[in-house]
Design an enzyme around this catalytic site. Structure first.
Site, short mmCIF file in Angstrom:
data_model
loop_
_atom_site.label_atom_id
_atom_site.label_comp_id
_atom_site.label_asym_id
_atom_site.label_seq_id
_atom_site.Cartn_x
_atom_site.Cartn_y
_atom_site.Cartn_z
N GLY A 21 0.88 -1.16 -0.14
CA GLY A 21 0.09 -0.02 0.16
C GLY A 21 0.98 1.25 -0.23
CG ASP A 44 -0.76 -6.08 0.30
OD1 ASP A 44 -1.76 -6.33 -0.31
OD2 ASP A 44 -0.31 -4.84 0.50
NE ARG A 46 -2.88 -3.31 -3.07
CZ ARG A 46 -2.46 -2.07 -3.43
NH1 ARG A 46 -1.94 -1.78 -4.68
NH2 ARG A 46 -2.72 -1.06 -2.53
CE1 TYR A 152 -8.95 4.08 7.91
CE2 TYR A 152 -9.32 6.39 8.26
CZ TYR A 152 -8.44 5.53 8.19
OH TYR A 152 -6.98 5.58 7.98
N1 LIG Z 1 -2.47 6.95 3.80
C1 LIG Z 1 -3.09 7.81 4.58
O1 LIG Z 1 -3.05 8.94 4.10
C2 LIG Z 1 -3.39 7.41 5.99
C3 LIG Z 1 -3.79 8.33 6.81
C4 LIG Z 1 -4.02 7.76 8.27
C5 LIG Z 1 -3.89 6.41 8.42
N2 LIG Z 1 -3.63 5.61 7.50
C6 LIG Z 1 -3.42 4.20 7.89
O2 LIG Z 1 -2.29 3.57 7.45
C7 LIG Z 1 -2.49 2.10 7.16
C8 LIG Z 1 -1.93 1.98 5.86
O3 LIG Z 1 -2.75 2.84 4.85
P1 LIG Z 1 -2.29 2.95 3.45
O4 LIG Z 1 -2.58 4.38 2.97
O5 LIG Z 1 -0.96 2.36 3.00
O6 LIG Z 1 -3.35 1.96 2.81
P2 LIG Z 1 -3.64 1.33 1.40
O7 LIG Z 1 -4.74 1.10 1.22
O8 LIG Z 1 -2.72 1.91 0.37
O9 LIG Z 1 -2.61 -0.09 1.75
C9 LIG Z 1 -3.15 -1.09 2.67
C10 LIG Z 1 -2.62 -2.45 1.91
O10 LIG Z 1 -3.35 -3.42 2.67
C11 LIG Z 1 -3.56 -4.60 1.83
N3 LIG Z 1 -4.81 -5.60 2.24
C12 LIG Z 1 -6.00 -4.98 2.43
N4 LIG Z 1 -6.58 -6.15 2.93
C13 LIG Z 1 -5.82 -6.97 3.18
C14 LIG Z 1 -5.90 -8.52 3.95
N5 LIG Z 1 -7.03 -8.87 4.24
N6 LIG Z 1 -4.71 -8.90 4.03
C15 LIG Z 1 -3.39 -8.56 3.73
N7 LIG Z 1 -3.32 -7.35 3.31
C16 LIG Z 1 -4.66 -6.55 3.02
C17 LIG Z 1 -4.24 -3.90 0.53
O11 LIG Z 1 -3.98 -4.69 -0.59
C18 LIG Z 1 -2.99 -2.55 0.44
O12 LIG Z 1 -1.96 -2.86 -0.09
C19 LIG Z 1 -3.97 2.04 7.41
O13 LIG Z 1 -4.15 1.50 8.52
C20 LIG Z 1 -4.78 3.31 7.26
O14 LIG Z 1 -5.62 3.37 7.86
C21 LIG Z 1 -3.14 6.08 6.26
#
Ligand SMILES: NC(=O)c1ccc[n+]([C@@H]2O[C@H](COP(=O)([O-])OP(=O)(O)OC[C@H]3O[C@@H](n4cnc5c(N)ncnc54)[C@H](O)[C@@H]3O)[C@@H](O)[C@H]2O)c1
Length: 321
Positions: A21, A44, A46, A152
């Protein structure tokens, strides 16, 4: 002294879940630099992200399959887990029950295994989405009224208290940050309300006009990815005694509106233009604070952000391909 010696004896083996991600790719690469490629296992649901290929081990795994996760933890000799798999704010509103299920059960699976296998540390991110319309809009404090209105945000707030519970009840050393919206050039954002602040750079670099899904004066807390990765690693490297907040730390980088970031990009690309066409994500953004007070993180483990809007915009435009 004995403690330091003992820590040096433990060879950390880290599992990053959700490594493909937006955060996972950069965090995995940063952890591999510190702990060695072979000691950081990316996983992951994916396919492996091309940026991770050839940099270290990769395991395809669904975090919801607790047995499989447990087997991997034992087989690989895992000592730390970074759990990044989640459904983010905008996608979560389209499928609330799936978001709740994934965001909660993934955390409970990891915390249970951490307790059972006595893992040394767990990282799990929360979000500024825990705050709701009744929280202070400016400089939202660490402890304040917290009444989230998105699924969320509800899942993140509940997760924070599960972390706190596992720490106090079972001694699981789980640490957490409430990330603001994260801006990065390496990997794409995954369905959040702050994604516009990444998309806008792609349009600017392509010489296109950007159609923004938020109103021009919507201020939100944001952070450049370099700062977020550094904050994560600094929190995880800090002495456990310094970690006073066992729910999740407020974390702040900068705060700007679509109009302000457009103005900053125009300093580099004068012809760039944004038009505004707000959608369902406006209501989510309106429920969140405009800025965050992160003084507890600064005081407890020395957090200090580096990038402001000008420095981030320059770096994004230089590096985005
Ligand atoms: N990006 C932001 O701006 C932001 C802000 C606040 C908090 N967060 C938190 O940080 C964390 C990561 O965020 P991100 O932006 O990288 O999210 P993202 O959606 O880009 O990445 C999440 C990854 O998790 C994988 N995933 C989903 N379901 C899965 C499963 N069942 N098993 C294994 N892998 C699985 C997806 O394939 C994806 O690659 C999350 O907890 C998110 O809530 C992100």
């Amino acid at each position: 002294m004995v403690f330091v010696y003992f820590r040096m004896m433990i060879k950390e083996k880290i599992l990053v879940i959700g490594a493909c991600g937006q955060i996972g790719v950069e965090l995995t690469l940063a952890l591999r630099k510190i702990y060695g490629n072979a000691n950081v296992i990316a996983s992951d649901l994916r396919e492996q992200n091309p940026l991770l290929e050839g940099t270290g081990p990769y395991v395809s795994m669904d975090v919801m399959n607790k047995e499989m996760l447990h087997v991997q933890v034992i087989r690989q000799g895992i000592t730390q887990i970074y759990l990044l798999a989640a459904i983010l704010s905008a996608t979560g509103e389209k499928n609330p029950s799936l978001a709740w299920h994934l965001n909660m059960q993934s955390l409970l699976n990891v915390l249970d295994i951490a307790k059972e296998e006595k893992l040394t540390k767990i990282y799990w991110p929360s979000s500024i989405a825990v705050f709701g319309p009744t929280s202070p809009r400016v400089n939202a404090p660490q402890q304040t009224i917290i009444e989230p209105t998105t699924v969320y945000g509800i899942s993140k707030y509940a997760g924070e208290f599960w972390c706190n519970y596992y720490f106090h009840r079972y001694g699981v050393d789980v640490r957490s940050l409430r990330y603001p919206g994260l801006i990065s050039y390496k990997s794409q954002p995954g369905g959040g309300t702050t994604d516009y602040a990444v998309e806008i750079f792609h349009s600017a670099k392509a010489g296109e006009q950007y159609e923004c899904f938020l109103k021009e004066d919507t201020y939100l807390p944001m952070m450049y990815m370099q700062d977020a990765i550094r904050a994560t690693i600094e929190l995880m490297e800090a002495d456990a005694k310094k970690i006073k907040v066992r729910t999740s730390y407020n974390l702040s980088g900068m705060s700007f509106s679509p109009k302000e970031i457009t103005g900053e990009i125009k300093k580099h690309i004068p012809d760039f233009n944004t038009v505004y066409n707000p959608d369902y994500r406006q209501a989510i953004a309106d429920s969140w604070p405009q800025s965050i007070d992160d003084s507890a993180a600064r005081k407890d483990w020395g957090w200090k952000n580096e990038f402001d809007l000008a420095a981030m915009t320059k770096d994004m435009l230089e590096n985005l391909r």
